[in-house]
Design a protein around this motif. Structure first.
Motif, PDB file in Angstrom:
ATOM      1  N   ALA A 105       0.852  -1.195   0.000  1.00 26.91           N
ATOM      2  CA  ALA A 105       0.000   0.000   0.000  1.00 26.91           C
ATOM      3  C   ALA A 105       0.884   1.239   0.000  1.00 26.91           C
ATOM      4  O   ALA A 105       1.177   1.822   1.045  1.00 26.91           O
ATOM      5  N   ASP A 132       0.453  -3.366   5.619  1.00 26.43           N
ATOM      6  CA  ASP A 132      -0.461  -2.918   4.569  1.00 26.43           C
ATOM      7  C   ASP A 132      -1.914  -2.970   5.018  1.00 26.43           C
ATOM      8  O   ASP A 132      -2.783  -2.406   4.346  1.00 26.43           O
ATOM      9  N   SER A 134      -2.774  -1.788   8.023  1.00 26.83           N
ATOM     10  CA  SER A 134      -2.745  -0.927   9.199  1.00 26.83           C
ATOM     11  C   SER A 134      -4.088  -0.237   9.415  1.00 26.83           C
ATOM     12  O   SER A 134      -4.703   0.273   8.475  1.00 26.83           O
ATOM     13  N   SER A 136      -4.470   2.507  10.626  1.00 22.86           N
ATOM     14  CA  SER A 136      -4.295   3.945  10.393  1.00 22.86           C
ATOM     15  C   SER A 136      -4.572   4.340   8.948  1.00 22.86           C
ATOM     16  O   SER A 136      -4.625   5.531   8.630  1.00 22.86           O
ATOM     17  N   TYR A 137      -4.777   3.367   8.054  1.00 22.00           N
ATOM     18  CA  TYR A 137      -5.048   3.669   6.654  1.00 22.00           C
ATOM     19  C   TYR A 137      -6.530   3.985   6.509  1.00 22.00           C
ATOM     20  O   TYR A 137      -7.371   3.116   6.261  1.00 22.00           O
ATOM     21  N   ASN A 145       3.150   6.932   7.674  1.00 17.66           N
ATOM     22  CA  ASN A 145       3.561   5.585   8.054  1.00 17.66           C
ATOM     23  C   ASN A 145       5.097   5.514   8.073  1.00 17.66           C
ATOM     24  O   ASN A 145       5.770   6.518   7.791  1.00 17.66           O
ATOM     25  N   GLY A 151      -1.619   8.021   5.842  1.00 22.44           N
ATOM     26  CA  GLY A 151      -2.612   6.967   5.951  1.00 22.44           C
ATOM     27  C   GLY A 151      -3.742   7.141   4.958  1.00 22.44           C
ATOM     28  O   GLY A 151      -4.290   6.162   4.439  1.00 22.44           O
ATOM     29  N   CYS A 154      -2.519   5.787   1.496  1.00 25.20           N
ATOM     30  CA  CYS A 154      -2.485   4.329   1.518  1.00 25.20           C
ATOM     31  C   CYS A 154      -3.896   3.754   1.519  1.00 25.20           C
ATOM     32  O   CYS A 154      -4.156   2.699   0.936  1.00 25.20           O
ATOM     33  N   SER A 155      -4.812   4.462   2.169  1.00 28.34           N
ATOM     34  CA  SER A 155      -6.197   4.021   2.235  1.00 28.34           C
ATOM     35  C   SER A 155      -6.821   3.909   0.851  1.00 28.34           C
ATOM     36  O   SER A 155      -7.639   3.014   0.596  1.00 28.34           O
TER      37      SER A 155
END
Length: 324
Positions: A105, A132, A134, A136-137, A145, A151, A154-155
């Motif tokens: 991610a 990947d 996490s 927090s994403y 990160n 985050g 990556c989300s």
């Protein structure tokens, strides 16, 4: 079916003389590409950076050198509050593939996933580690990160990829619990044609990883100091230059540091190894575990035991964080 893997830093896996480290995710991606290319139903391309050619067929895979930058102009695109520039998306809009795979991610993964929404391609996110998934994403989270990516960005990769492939059942549970996403578990491939009984003439303790806060190479260096009678070899890619130089400066005589090793050199090291040492904070299914298994080398892991491969399946021992 046309399948494309976008793995920008993987060219050193294909050409060991190319600059740059050889990482486990890159090895995994290349082995998957080679395996699919061997099947008549698939046409496989592999996008990298740094190749000295535009396009070349290697082991049945069409390797494509991606441009480093794009000058495309136009309106920026907002996805879940994250802005994507035309220049960043333009790099991935002409991949000519039914399916596009990315690993981890990352910023590039998010760009590929968004670009696939503008063309007739499905995006597949291959989880590189447990991080990947996490928690927090999440949209709106600007926290960085360990790799310096928010985050929120990556989300986008995790939430908008058309499919997610994981390495372990533990990762599958994390994606289901945290993102309500179903995944496919595909075990990472590894070459087995070089397996043998090892080389007892020059044994060592082997460590493989990067000089960063996740892999924690300093723990291996401390163990080498504590056991001067045991030869240690660290294959340590330069991630943090400061950490790399600090470890090299204070390395005891029984510790050999290898900044980069070819696949053939790694095979030789695994033949010599009596144990593979892992000191990472977290992983997915480390490629080094698979290589150790091919050569019958037990693993001593400080923290991780993915899907019980060490404790439950006889691959080695996990110390549950206890350095002693």
């Amino acid at each position: 079916m046309k399948v494309c893997f976008v793995v920008p830093h993987a060219y050193p896996v294909i050409d060991p003389l190319a600059p740059g480290p050889i990482g486990g995710s890159e090895m995994r991606a290349w082995e998957l590409a080679r395996g699919l290319a061997a099947l008549p139903a698939f046409q496989v391309s592999f996008v990298v950076r740094g190749a000295p050619f535009r396009r070349r067929r290697i082991e049945g895979v069409t390797v494509v050198a991606a441009p480093l930058t794009s000058r495309a102009q136009g309106l920026s695109l907002d996805v879940d509050g994250v802005t994507f520039s035309p220049a960043s998306l333009r790099l991935y809009l002409d991949l000519d593939a039914d399916v596009v795979g990315v690993f981890g991610a990352t910023t590039i993964a998010a760009e590929v996933v968004v670009a696939c929404q503008f063309q007739d391609s499905a995006s597949v996110l291959f989880a590189a580690s447990d991080a990947d998934a996490s928690a927090s994403y999440a949209p709106g989270n600007e926290e960085l990160n360990p790799w310096g990516v928010t985050g929120a960005r990556c989300s986008v990769a995790v939430r908008h990829a058309d499919a997610i492939v994981v390495q372990t059942q533990a990762q599958a549970r994390l994606f289901r619990e945290r993102f309500d996403r179903d995944t496919s578990v595909i075990r990472s491939p590894v070459r087995c044609d070089s397996a043998d009984d090892g080389d007892a003439s020059d044994p060592c303790v082997l460590w493989v990883g990067k000089s960063d806060d996740i892999k924690r190479p300093e723990i291996c260096a401390d163990l080498a100091h504590a056991h001067p009678e045991i030869p240690f070899v660290m294959v340590m890619s330069r991630q943090s230059e400061a950490l790399f130089e600090w470890i090299r400066y204070q390395a005891p005589p029984n510790l050999r540091i290898v900044p980069k090793a070819s696949l053939e050199e790694m095979e030789d090291l695994y033949r010599r190894a009596r144990v593979l040492l892992n000191t990472s904070r977290f992983e997915g299914m480390p490629y080094s575990f698979l290589q150790a298994g091919v050569h019958g080398v037990p693993v001593l892991s400080l923290n991780i035991d993915p899907d019980g491969v060490l404790h439950d399946h006889g691959g080695g021992l996990a110390a549950d964080g206890d350095v002693a």
